[in-house]
Design an enzyme around this catalytic site. Structure first.
Site, mmCIF file in Angstrom:
data_model
loop_
_atom_site.group_PDB
_atom_site.id
_atom_site.type_symbol
_atom_site.label_atom_id
_atom_site.label_comp_id
_atom_site.label_asym_id
_atom_site.label_seq_id
_atom_site.Cartn_x
_atom_site.Cartn_y
_atom_site.Cartn_z
ATOM 1 N N PRO A 200 0.922 -1.325 -0.025
ATOM 2 C CA PRO A 200 0.016 -0.111 0.191
ATOM 3 C C PRO A 200 0.886 1.307 0.055
ATOM 4 O O PRO A 200 1.839 1.206 0.607
ATOM 5 C CB PRO A 200 -0.767 -0.177 1.164
ATOM 6 C CG PRO A 200 -0.087 -1.078 2.219
ATOM 7 C CD PRO A 200 0.579 -2.185 1.264
ATOM 8 N N GLU A 201 0.400 2.412 -0.700
ATOM 9 C CA GLU A 201 1.099 3.473 -0.717
ATOM 10 C C GLU A 201 0.384 4.558 0.223
ATOM 11 O O GLU A 201 -0.539 4.367 0.857
ATOM 12 C CB GLU A 201 1.271 4.145 -2.027
ATOM 13 C CG GLU A 201 2.192 2.993 -2.946
ATOM 14 C CD GLU A 201 2.535 3.441 -4.236
ATOM 15 O OE1 GLU A 201 2.569 4.652 -4.531
ATOM 16 O OE2 GLU A 201 2.813 2.688 -5.062
ATOM 17 N N LYS B 84 4.043 6.058 5.339
ATOM 18 C CA LYS B 84 3.146 4.855 5.424
ATOM 19 C C LYS B 84 2.841 4.441 6.824
ATOM 20 O O LYS B 84 2.333 3.242 6.893
ATOM 21 C CB LYS B 84 3.610 3.822 4.500
ATOM 22 C CG LYS B 84 3.578 4.518 3.025
ATOM 23 C CD LYS B 84 4.033 3.335 2.006
ATOM 24 C CE LYS B 84 5.331 3.463 1.525
ATOM 25 N NZ LYS B 84 5.488 2.533 0.407
#
Ligand SMILES: [Zn+2]
Length: 277
Positions: free
Chosen positions: A2-3, A61
């Site tokens: 995930p970014e 993140k």
């Protein structure tokens, strides 16, 4: 992985659904996700129980939930981590690793591959010391664009590699780097020192634009594992112009998007719009 937009989607959900709640019980069901908390899983359970969640914050993140004792619950989703808010009677997820019970709901850390994790950061409510080295992200009002530009221009490294360098700018991963470079018409291998300050500021604007649009659509869901706190996936993958589109025509000029190997992954670009000099 995930970014930033996917992580920000999770943060927004936590801010809405768990801030103000008091933790009534904690169960670490698998030790691996709390491996970075040196005091161990039982101490993790004991210290988090009874605490009130005061906020939901993010740097790059990493997410953290400041607690009423000045500590923070620090979270990294890794490759496949999920933070879900469920009713207590909701059946357990197959890869449920940590259960944080609150009145009438549960915060659940679910992680299939277990590269992610949780820890309690002592004194970390403002900013956990474990993540002080992570740069701000381009959506952060305090992000220093001029500082970023001058650092990039002092380096011979390719611009894409520099965009992924979390000590220069955080939160930009492979997908949004490719999309931003396509919008800015820059080839990822262009050395930083060969790009004008104006072009780099425009690139930052493109990064912000791409991330904001992705956020508005709930993130990108290449992987069914990227979900918000209610378990739903985003839809930004439909708006991608470069990433994952090898062999398809460029939306601007019609040339075919190309894919090249890049740091064990791939880079996607338009050979006409994003030429190498
Ligand atoms: Zn093109």
């Amino acid at each position: 992985m995930p970014e930033l937009p996917e992580v920000e989607v999770v943060r927004l959900g936590l801010a809405r659904q768990v801030v103000g709640s008091v933790v009534s019980a904690v169960a670490v069901l698998h030790d691996r996700p709390v491996r970075r908390f040196e005091a161990g899983p039982r101490a993790f359970e004991a210290e988090l129980t009874g605490r009130r969640i005061e906020g939901a914050r993010r740097r790059g993140k990493y997410l953290w939930l400041p607690l009423d004792d000045g500590n923070a619950l620090l979270v990294h989703l890794g490759m496949s981590g999920q933070m879900l808010v469920r009713e207590a009677q909701h059946p357990d997820e197959r890869h449920l690793r940590v259960r944080v019970s609150m009145p009438e709901k549960e915060l659940r850390f679910v992680d299939q591959r277990m590269f992610g994790g949780l820890l309690l950061s002592h004194g970390g409510a403002e900013l956990p010391r474990e993540i002080v080295h992570i740069a701000r992200d381009p959506l952060d009002p305090e992000f220093d664009s001029d500082e970023f530009v001058s650092r990039v221009r002092r380096s011979r490294s390719g611009i894409k590699r520099q965009l992924l360098d979390q000590t220069k700018v955080s939160g930009v991963g492979n997908i949004y780097a490719d999309e931003s470079l396509w919008r800015a018409r820059l080839h990822g291998q262009l050395p930083g020192e060969q790009i004008s300050a104006t072009a780099l500021l425009q690139l930052l604007d493109c990064v912000r634009e791409v991330m904001s649009e992705a956020l508005g659509q709930g993130g990108t869901s290449f992987d069914a594992l990227y979900v918000n706190v209610n378990g739903q996936s985003g839809q930004f993958d439909r708006s991608l112009r470069a990433y994952g589109r090898a062999g398809q025509p460029c939306a601007r000029c019609g040339s075919l998007i190309r894919r090249v190997a890049f740091m064990n992954r791939s880079s996607f670009f338009c050979p006409s719009c994003q030429p190498l000099p």
